[in-house]
Design a protein around this motif. Structure first.
Motif, PDB file in Angstrom:
ATOM      1  N   LEU A  35     -47.870 -11.515 -49.005  1.00 38.48           N
ATOM      2  CA  LEU A  35     -48.252 -12.695 -48.232  1.00 38.48           C
ATOM      3  C   LEU A  35     -47.471 -12.769 -46.928  1.00 38.48           C
ATOM      4  O   LEU A  35     -48.032 -13.045 -45.864  1.00 38.48           O
ATOM      5  CB  LEU A  35     -47.997 -13.966 -49.052  1.00 38.48           C
ATOM      6  N   LEU A  36     -46.181 -12.525 -46.999  1.00 32.84           N
ATOM      7  CA  LEU A  36     -45.347 -12.561 -45.804  1.00 32.84           C
ATOM      8  C   LEU A  36     -45.862 -11.584 -44.756  1.00 32.84           C
ATOM      9  O   LEU A  36     -46.021 -11.939 -43.582  1.00 32.84           O
ATOM     10  CB  LEU A  36     -43.902 -12.228 -46.185  1.00 32.84           C
ATOM     11  N   SER A  37     -46.147 -10.368 -45.175  1.00 33.71           N
ATOM     12  CA  SER A  37     -46.645  -9.355 -44.251  1.00 33.71           C
ATOM     13  C   SER A  37     -48.037  -9.700 -43.737  1.00 33.71           C
ATOM     14  O   SER A  37     -48.298  -9.663 -42.530  1.00 33.71           O
ATOM     15  CB  SER A  37     -46.665  -7.994 -44.955  1.00 33.71           C
ATOM     16  N   SER A  38     -48.935 -10.066 -44.657  1.00 34.05           N
ATOM     17  CA  SER A  38     -50.328 -10.336 -44.272  1.00 34.05           C
ATOM     18  C   SER A  38     -50.444 -11.546 -43.356  1.00 34.05           C
ATOM     19  O   SER A  38     -51.184 -11.521 -42.362  1.00 34.05           O
ATOM     20  CB  SER A  38     -51.182 -10.552 -45.527  1.00 34.05           C
ATOM     21  N   LEU A  39     -49.736 -12.624 -43.670  1.00 34.20           N
ATOM     22  CA  LEU A  39     -49.815 -13.836 -42.863  1.00 34.20           C
ATOM     23  C   LEU A  39     -49.202 -13.625 -41.481  1.00 34.20           C
ATOM     24  O   LEU A  39     -49.697 -14.153 -40.484  1.00 34.20           O
ATOM     25  CB  LEU A  39     -49.115 -14.993 -43.574  1.00 34.20           C
ATOM     26  N   THR A  40     -48.141 -12.832 -41.413  1.00 34.95           N
ATOM     27  CA  THR A  40     -47.531 -12.530 -40.121  1.00 34.95           C
ATOM     28  C   THR A  40     -48.519 -11.773 -39.234  1.00 34.95           C
ATOM     29  O   THR A  40     -48.746 -12.141 -38.068  1.00 34.95           O
ATOM     30  CB  THR A  40     -46.253 -11.688 -40.305  1.00 34.95           C
ATOM     31  N   PHE A  41     -49.117 -10.727 -39.774  1.00 36.56           N
ATOM     32  CA  PHE A  41     -50.059  -9.931 -38.981  1.00 36.56           C
ATOM     33  C   PHE A  41     -51.332 -10.714 -38.668  1.00 36.56           C
ATOM     34  O   PHE A  41     -51.903 -10.576 -37.579  1.00 36.56           O
ATOM     35  CB  PHE A  41     -50.392  -8.629 -39.690  1.00 36.56           C
ATOM     36  N   ALA A  42     -51.774 -11.553 -39.624  1.00 39.07           N
ATOM     37  CA  ALA A  42     -52.978 -12.350 -39.382  1.00 39.07           C
ATOM     38  C   ALA A  42     -52.773 -13.303 -38.212  1.00 39.07           C
ATOM     39  O   ALA A  42     -53.643 -13.453 -37.347  1.00 39.07           O
ATOM     40  CB  ALA A  42     -53.347 -13.133 -40.641  1.00 39.07           C
ATOM     41  N   GLU A  43     -51.612 -13.949 -38.166  1.00 40.39           N
ATOM     42  CA  GLU A  43     -51.331 -14.861 -37.061  1.00 40.39           C
ATOM     43  C   GLU A  43     -51.184 -14.106 -35.741  1.00 40.39           C
ATOM     44  O   GLU A  43     -51.634 -14.572 -34.692  1.00 40.39           O
ATOM     45  CB  GLU A  43     -50.072 -15.676 -37.345  1.00 40.39           C
ATOM     46  N   CYS A  44     -50.582 -12.921 -35.789  1.00 44.25           N
ATOM     47  CA  CYS A  44     -50.464 -12.117 -34.568  1.00 44.25           C
ATOM     48  C   CYS A  44     -51.842 -11.734 -34.029  1.00 44.25           C
ATOM     49  O   CYS A  44     -52.070 -11.735 -32.816  1.00 44.25           O
ATOM     50  CB  CYS A  44     -49.646 -10.856 -34.852  1.00 44.25           C
ATOM     51  N   LEU A  45     -52.767 -11.429 -34.922  1.00 47.23           N
ATOM     52  CA  LEU A  45     -54.103 -11.022 -34.507  1.00 47.23           C
ATOM     53  C   LEU A  45     -54.940 -12.200 -34.010  1.00 47.23           C
ATOM     54  O   LEU A  45     -55.575 -12.133 -32.965  1.00 47.23           O
ATOM     55  CB  LEU A  45     -54.822 -10.329 -35.672  1.00 47.23           C
ATOM     56  N   GLU A  46     -54.934 -13.310 -34.769  1.00 48.48           N
ATOM     57  CA  GLU A  46     -55.792 -14.442 -34.413  1.00 48.48           C
ATOM     58  C   GLU A  46     -55.157 -15.331 -33.348  1.00 48.48           C
ATOM     59  O   GLU A  46     -55.844 -15.854 -32.467  1.00 48.48           O
ATOM     60  CB  GLU A  46     -56.107 -15.273 -35.657  1.00 48.48           C
ATOM     61  N   ASN A  47     -53.851 -15.554 -33.465  1.00 50.96           N
ATOM     62  CA  ASN A  47     -53.099 -16.295 -32.443  1.00 50.96           C
ATOM     63  C   ASN A  47     -53.621 -17.714 -32.224  1.00 50.96           C
ATOM     64  O   ASN A  47     -53.720 -18.192 -31.093  1.00 50.96           O
ATOM     65  CB  ASN A  47     -53.113 -15.519 -31.123  1.00 50.96           C
ATOM     66  N   LYS A  48     -53.959 -18.397 -33.338  1.00 51.67           N
ATOM     67  CA  LYS A  48     -54.450 -19.766 -33.223  1.00 51.67           C
ATOM     68  C   LYS A  48     -53.609 -20.758 -34.016  1.00 51.67           C
ATOM     69  O   LYS A  48     -53.938 -21.949 -34.059  1.00 51.67           O
ATOM     70  CB  LYS A  48     -55.904 -19.844 -33.695  1.00 51.67           C
ATOM     71  N   GLY A  49     -52.568 -20.280 -34.678  1.00 55.00           N
ATOM     72  CA  GLY A  49     -51.702 -21.169 -35.446  1.00 55.00           C
ATOM     73  C   GLY A  49     -52.187 -21.471 -36.840  1.00 55.00           C
ATOM     74  O   GLY A  49     -51.538 -22.218 -37.587  1.00 55.00           O
ATOM     75  N   ARG A  50     -53.316 -20.887 -37.230  1.00 57.02           N
ATOM     76  CA  ARG A  50     -53.928 -21.220 -38.528  1.00 57.02           C
ATOM     77  C   ARG A  50     -53.087 -20.744 -39.706  1.00 57.02           C
ATOM     78  O   ARG A  50     -53.152 -21.322 -40.788  1.00 57.02           O
ATOM     79  CB  ARG A  50     -55.330 -20.611 -38.591  1.00 57.02           C
ATOM     80  N   PHE A  51     -52.275 -19.702 -39.488  1.00 53.68           N
ATOM     81  CA  PHE A  51     -51.531 -19.120 -40.599  1.00 53.68           C
ATOM     82  C   PHE A  51     -50.046 -19.503 -40.596  1.00 53.68           C
ATOM     83  O   PHE A  51     -49.307 -19.079 -41.474  1.00 53.68           O
ATOM     84  CB  PHE A  51     -51.655 -17.589 -40.558  1.00 53.68           C
TER      85      PHE A  51
END
Length: 242
Positions: A35-51
């Motif tokens: 989760l730590l890895s996935s949420l970090t990369f997800a936020e880096c990709l989307e960049n909308k604060g959702r994660f």
């Protein structure tokens, strides 16, 4: 969401001592890392604060764990009860992932979460490593072993140490000692380039050696590249903070 699952990690840790079964503890332990890895990369990709919110919850959960040492590496419960400071594969990996989130998303993380990351990673990863090198505590065996533990632990300790370093002297310390002790890992390869641990552990160890080498190369501006050492390049460099 998975981040809302409540787990008694202490009870599961102690259960391993009774049953010898790793799975009950390993499931939430590694789920949090994913989760730590996935949420970090997800936020880096989307960049909308959702994660950010679930990421901060995951960071808090990880930092609330009594120890990051895996129970199978703590048979006497010395780490669990705080009697010793040990860096195992899990401690090193947790530290590097937390620092990655800290570096990539720092401005978007709350001050409390950023302080928590710095506190826990220093307490469990970077300071114990410094104390081992300086002879203040007993060195963990992986520091001079010739198998995957050496490469994995050094790569992730280096990532955490470089990521949290505030001065050139601190970065020098981690680079110098990382380069010194990673050579024990290289000594474990026979002439044919294989290893006694089998294919999976060869991949595990060497992929982390590549990770280690990339950190060193990037940090030194390419002046030191551990991937070239088997070609005869000696340790030693001069560099500036980048």
């Amino acid at each position: 969401m998975l981040t809302n699952l409540k787990v008694d990690m202490d009870a599961l840790y102690l259960d391993f001592r009774k049953t010898g079964n790793r799975e009950p503890y390993f499931k939430p332990y590694f789920r949090r890392m994913r989760l730590l890895s996935s949420l970090t990369f997800a936020e880096c990709l989307e960049n909308k604060g959702r994660f950010i919110k679930p990421l901060e919850k995951t960071i808090s959960d990880i930092c609330s764990e009594r120890t990051w040492v895996m129970p199978c590496h703590d048979l006497k419960l010395d780490s669990f009860y705080g009697r010793t400071k040990v860096i195992d594969l899990g401690v090193a990996h947790r530290g590097s992932l937390l620092v990655l989130a800290y570096i990539q998303l720092g401005p978007r993380l709350s001050p409390e979460i950023k302080n928590l990351i710095r506190q826990k990673v220093k307490e469990r990863v970077t300071e114990p490593f410094k104390d081992m090198i300086n002879g203040k505590i007993k060195s963990n065996g992986w520091l001079t072993c010739d198998h995957n533990w050496n490469a994995v632990c050094l790569a992730n300790v280096l990532a955490a140490g470089i990521g949290l370093s505030e001065t050139k002297a601190e970065q020098d310390f981690f680079i110098d000692n990382g380069c010194k002790y990673i050579k024990y890992y290289l000594k474990g390869f026979p002439a044919d380039g294989y290893c006694s641990e089998g294919t999976n552990y060869w991949n595990y160890g060497f992929s982390n050696y590549i990770y280690f080498s990339e950190i060193v190369s990037k940090t030194t501006g390419g002046k030191t590249d551990p991937l070239l050492w088997p070609e005869g390049v000696e340790v030693g460099y001069t560099w500036e903070v980048i």
